[in-house]
Enzyme design. Structure first.
Site, short mmCIF file in Angstrom:
data_model
loop_
_atom_site.label_atom_id
_atom_site.label_comp_id
_atom_site.label_asym_id
_atom_site.label_seq_id
_atom_site.Cartn_x
_atom_site.Cartn_y
_atom_site.Cartn_z
N LYS A 112 0.44 45.57 -31.60
CA LYS A 112 0.94 46.67 -30.76
C LYS A 112 0.04 47.89 -30.90
CE LYS A 112 4.92 49.65 -29.87
NZ LYS A 112 6.37 49.88 -30.06
N HIS A 121 -4.46 4.68 -8.39
CA HIS A 121 -3.55 5.71 -7.90
C HIS A 121 -2.17 5.62 -8.57
CE1 HIS A 121 -6.64 6.79 -5.15
NE2 HIS A 121 -6.59 5.65 -4.49
#
Length: 526
Positions: A136, A288
Site C-alpha cells: 500500500k 476437433h
C-alpha cells in the site's frame, strides 16, 4: 537516518547473500524468530523484532509482527508531516524495505497426510499483513515477496534506488500473491466444509455446494491467438496440477501449442485415460475434440493399427495419444502420417530420431501412472454472466447390464458393448458409436437428432457395420434408430433407457433379433 529492511521469510534460499548486500548498502536488518537466527548464524548483524518492539513473541509465534512499531514504520508516508510527527512521538523507526515470503499453505494441503489442524496452522497472518502494508505504501516502502527479484533489487539500490515503476510492479506482485494465498485458503476451507456437509449416501440433488466458487490459474504461456486468429488467448494452469495432465505435459519438440491444440490434446488424453481400467495397450486419435478412432490390442503397435483403421481419413492432421511408450518401429509408422501432436508416456531414442525429422510435429510426454482427476474434481464452463460447475463425468462401467430384450448378448457382444459404452462417453452429443470388442468402427458426433448420428456412424463403418454393436450416449426417443441399426446389421445395442417410448425401441429390437441393454445412466457431452 538509518535505513531498515524488515526480513521474515519461510523459504530462506538466497536470503543470506541478499541481506549481506543490503547491509553493504547501509541497511540495518530487522528480523523475526527463525529468520533472525538463520541470518545471525551466517554472520549478519541482526536486530530482532522483539527487541525492537519490546514485546516478545507469543502464542507459539502466532503474534510477533502485529505491532504499531512495525506497521507504523511500514505505512507512514514520508511526505506527510502529520505521519512523521506521530512516528517521532512514539519512537517508531521508518522501514524502507520488507522481505517476506509466506508459510507454505499450498504445499501443506497437497500432502497426502495433511490434517485440517496442520493446514490451518500454515495460514500465515503476519506475513500477508506486512506485505500488504508495504505494498500500500510502496512509494516509500519497497515490498519484496519473490526471491527471484533479489538480484534486480540490489542492482536498483546500487543504481540510485528503485524507481516508481519497479515499486508498483512489486506492489502488484504482492497483491496478486496474497489474493492467490487467500483464494487457496478459502477453497480449502470450502472443500473441507463440503466434505463434512456431504455424506457418502447423498444423492446428486442433495450435494452441497459452497456459496462462492473460485477458479484460479497461474500463467503458463501467451498463445498466438485463440480459436480463431482474431481472438487473443492465454494458457493458465491450476495450482498443483497433476503431472498426468496436459497442463504439465513435457513438450519434447515441435511448434508451440496453439489454443486448439491444447483443447484437442486434452480431449485425447482424457479419452485415453478413460480406458485405464481395460488394462490394455490403447491408442486414441482425436480430431476437433471428438475421437475419430480408438483401438486396443495385445501390443501398442496393434492398438495403433486398429485406431488408424477405424478412420484413416479423419486421423489426418489429428492428434494421437498412446498409453505405452513409442518405440522405433511405431515411431516410423507414425512419421508417415501428418499429425499435429503425439502424446505418450515416453519415446525411445530411436523413435525420437525418426520423429525429429518432422520439425513441426509436437511430441508430448505425460505421466500415465498418476490419476488424471483428483478426488472431488470439478469442471466448469463459462456462460454469459456466470459459469456452470459440475463434478467430472468419470469413466464408469456398470457391474451388470439390464438386458431388456428377449435375446441376451453373447460373450463377444457383451465385451463389445462395454467398449462401446466407454467410447460413446467421450463423443459430443448427440452421439452414436459402432464398435467391436477392441475398435471403434463408426462414430456419429454432435448431431441434432440421434438417428442422424446413427446414420453417420453406419456410413463411416461401411461393411464393418454388419456384426457390430451400437452405443448411444442417451436414450432413443423413438424406434427409428433401432430400425436403422438393424438395416445395417448391428447385432446389439447399449443405451441408457429412460424414454417414455422405451417399449417401442425394445419391441423393434425384438423384431430384428437385436440384443439391447439399458445402463440407467447417460453420458451427454456438450
Amino acid at each position: 537516518m538509518q535505513k531498515w529492511a524488515l526480513v521474515s521469510v519461510f523459504e530462506k534460499t538466497g536470503i543470506v547473500p541478499f541481506c549481506q548486500s543490503l547491509q553493504s548498502l547501509g541497511f540495518g536488518i530487522l528480523s523475526t524468530g527463525n529468520t533472525a537466527k538463520h541470518l545471525a548464524e551466517h554472520g549478519l548483524d541482526v536486530t530482532t523484532v522483539e527487541s525492537y518492539t519490546g514485546f516478545e513473541e507469543i502464542l507459539n509465534g502466532r503474534v510477533k509482527t502485529l505491532h504499531p512499531h512495525i506497521h507504523g514504520g511500514l505505512l507512514a508516508r514520508r511526505d506527510n508531516a502529520e505521519h512523521l510527527a506521530q512516528i517521532e512521538k512514539f519512537g517508531i523507526e521508518l522501514i524502507d524495505l520488507v522481505v517476506v515470503n509466506l508459510y507454505p499453505f499450498e504445499k501443506t494441503i497437497a500432502r497426502p497426510d495433511v490434517t485440517e489442524a496442520l493446514a490451518i496452522e500454515m495460514i500465515d497472518i503476519g506475513g500477508p499483513s506486512m506485505l500488504r502494508s508495504a505494498a500500500k505504501n510502496h512509494e516509500f516502502c519497497l515490498p519484496v515477496v519473490d526471491p527471484a527479484d533479489y538480484p534486480r533489487i540490489i542492482s536498483a539500490y546500487e543504481s540510485g534506488g528503485p524507481d516508481l515503476a519497479l515499486r508498483r510492479e512489486l506492489a502488484l506482485k504482492v497483491f496478486q500473491t496474497t489474493a492467490r494465498y487467500d483464494a487457496l485458503i478459502a477453497d480449502y476451507l470450502a472443500r473441507s466444509a463440503s466434505t463434512t456437509a456431504n455424506e457418502p449416501g447423498d444423492t446428486v440433488a442433495e450435494r452441497k455446494w459452497p456459496s462462492t466458487f473460485q477458479v484460479e490459474g497461474i500463467s503458463k504461456q501467451a498463445l498466438r491467438y485463440g480459436e480463431n486468429p482474431h481472438q487473443a488467448a492465454h494458457f493458465y494452469i491450476e495450482p498443483n496440477a497433476s503431472m498426468a495432465t496436459i497442463a504439465q505435459a513435457n513438450q519434447l519438440q515441435g511448434k508451440e501449442l496453439s489454443y486448439n491444440n491444447i483443447q484437442d490434446a486434452d480431449a485425447a488424453l482424457t479419452i485415453l485415460r478413460g480406458f485405464d481400467d481395460f488394462q490394455m495397450p490403447t491408442v486414441v486419435a482425436v480430431k476437433h475434440m471428438n475421437p475419430c478412432g480408438i483401438g486396443m490390442g495385445a501390443t501398442i503397435d496393434e492398438a495403433y493399427t486398429r485406431a488408424h483403421e477405424a478412420d484413416p481419413v479423419s486421423i489426418f492432421g489429428g492428434i494421437v495419444a498412446l498409453n505405452c511408450p513409442v518405440d522405433a518401429q511405431l515411431g516410423e509408422r507414425l512419421s508417415k502420417l501428418f499429425l499435429e501432436i503425439i502424446i505418450a508416456p515416453d519415446f525411445s531414442a530411436d523413435a525420437r530420431a525418426v520423429l525429429q525429422k518432422k520439425k513441426n510435429l509436437r511430441l508430448l510426454t505425460v505421466d500415465m501412472k498418476q490419476p488424471l482427476w483428483a478426488p472431488g474434481a470439478t469442471t466448469w464452463k463459462r456462460v454469459s454472466g456466470g459459469f456452470l460447475v459440475q463434478e467430472v463425468d468419470r469413466a464408469t462401467q456398470p457391474a451388470s447390464w439390464n438386458v431388456v430384450t428377449k435375446r441376451q448378448p453373447t460373450g463377444a457382444e457383451d465385451a463389445a458393448l462395454r467398449f462401446a459404452w466407454r467410447a460413446v462417453q467421450y463423443v459430443k452429443s448427440n452421439a452414436i458409436v459402432l464398435t467391436n470388442e477392441v475398435q471403434t468402427l463408426g462414430i456419429g458426433a454432435g448431431q441434432m437428432n440421434r438417428v442422424g448420428a446413427a446414420k453417420i456412424a453406419i456410413e463411416q463403418a461401411r461393411s464393418k457395420a454388419k456384426g457390430s454393436v451400437m452405443g448411444s450416449d442417451a436414450f432413443f426417443p423413438m424406434r427409428d434408430t433401432v430400425e436403422v441399426a438393424a438395416a445395417a446389421g448391428v447385432t446389439a445395442i447399449v443405451q441408457p433407457g429412460g424414454s417414455l417410448r422405451d417399449e417401442e425401441s425394445i419391441q423393434a429390437a425384438d423384431e430384428f433379433g437385436i440384443a439391447m441393454v439399458f445402463t440407467g445412466a447417460r453420458h451427454f457431452l456438450h
